[in-house]
Scaffold this active site. Sequence first.
Site, PDB file in Angstrom:
ATOM      1  N   GLN A  87      69.469 -41.171  29.256  1.00 35.52           N
ATOM      2  CA  GLN A  87      69.566 -39.918  28.509  1.00 35.52           C
ATOM      3  C   GLN A  87      68.792 -38.801  29.210  1.00 35.52           C
ATOM      4  OE1 GLN A  87      71.247 -38.912  25.839  1.00 35.52           O
ATOM      5  NE2 GLN A  87      72.278 -40.859  25.532  1.00 35.52           N
ATOM      6  N   SER A  88      68.905 -38.751  30.525  1.00 38.75           N
ATOM      7  CA  SER A  88      68.144 -37.790  31.315  1.00 38.75           C
ATOM      8  C   SER A  88      68.532 -36.345  30.995  1.00 38.75           C
ATOM      9  CB  SER A  88      68.362 -38.052  32.807  1.00 38.75           C
ATOM     10  OG  SER A  88      67.806 -37.022  33.595  1.00 38.75           O
ATOM     11  N   ASN A  89      67.546 -35.550  30.571  1.00 36.86           N
ATOM     12  CA  ASN A  89      67.762 -34.118  30.381  1.00 36.86           C
ATOM     13  C   ASN A  89      67.975 -33.429  31.730  1.00 36.86           C
ATOM     14  OD1 ASN A  89      67.193 -34.318  27.548  1.00 36.86           O
ATOM     15  ND2 ASN A  89      65.015 -34.369  28.048  1.00 36.86           N
TER      16      ASN A  89
END
Length: 327
Positions: free
Chosen positions: A5-7
């Site tokens: 879930q890398s921003n």
Amino acid sequence: IGGEQSNHCRATAAASRMVGLKPNLILRTRRADKIHDKIDELGFEGNILFDRMLGSTVYTCTPGEYGRVGSKKLVEHVCDYIVSNDDDGSKPYPIPVGGSNGVGSWGYINAVDELMHQMGLMTKQQQDQKEDDKTNTASNFNLDHVVFATGSGGTAAGISLGLSLAYESVGQSCPPMMHAVGVCDNPDYFYQTMALIADEMGISLSSFSNHATTEDFIRDIVTVHHGKGRGYALSTEEELDFILQFSLETGIALDPVYSGKALYHFLKHVVEEDPTSYRDKNILFWHTGGALGIYEKGSDLLPMFSDVSPVKRIDVYGSNGVKETTN
């Protein structure tokens, strides 16, 4: 390259499309093998939905592979693959984990410049108010503490260096105390990484006395707190409850991986362990975004919703107003 879930990956994919580039992302997930074997799907949750809406090619690896091989070699591996398999003569531009290098951290130097401008406006508002109140006491709006999350060092390096240089440029030798709350790894890792980034950015220690090395300077201007809890992107029930209560009280959404975890640790551990040091102080918490990551925690938050966000059916044709749920 980043977590599932890398921003950073989502933001980089969007930026790529804005300048006409095709995004290629490396996402670290425990489900890498199951996704490859069609036992599981990468899905469309949170940041991943936007990654895929932007047409990203997604490459997966496991956390174990990430730890053994390292992010730099994984990026090089995928770049080599793209060059070997793309007939259009693509030239990949490698970006490190979190965008944390000398180039990426300049983004937060610019952000500090914006902050200083806002503080200047707040000082002017205070001075105008005092003139209206017929008082003669003049003062500048100032900050005592600045708090932010760090996951790969770039944000922490940019904010810390930016504030130190900004205060030095206006003749103030004491910038606010800075607190980086690590959501993974350990404080020594971040001190070392921030020093490497600072060197890459070309910092000169001649402006700052009594510091033999860049790392000594970094350790003097920022305190890194060990706030990863259960681990990177893993939330405790207490952290999720804090995020929920914070949204109820402020209307602000905190993400569970960075800002939510960092603010929870700072308030519940750092401040509560030494409350007198923070009482009556101006404290800025720097929200670094990433609210899309909360979607992944929906099932964990669901049991908390029954009390704070009940769902009721309107009794349109009855006399009771709404239909009460029976257990």
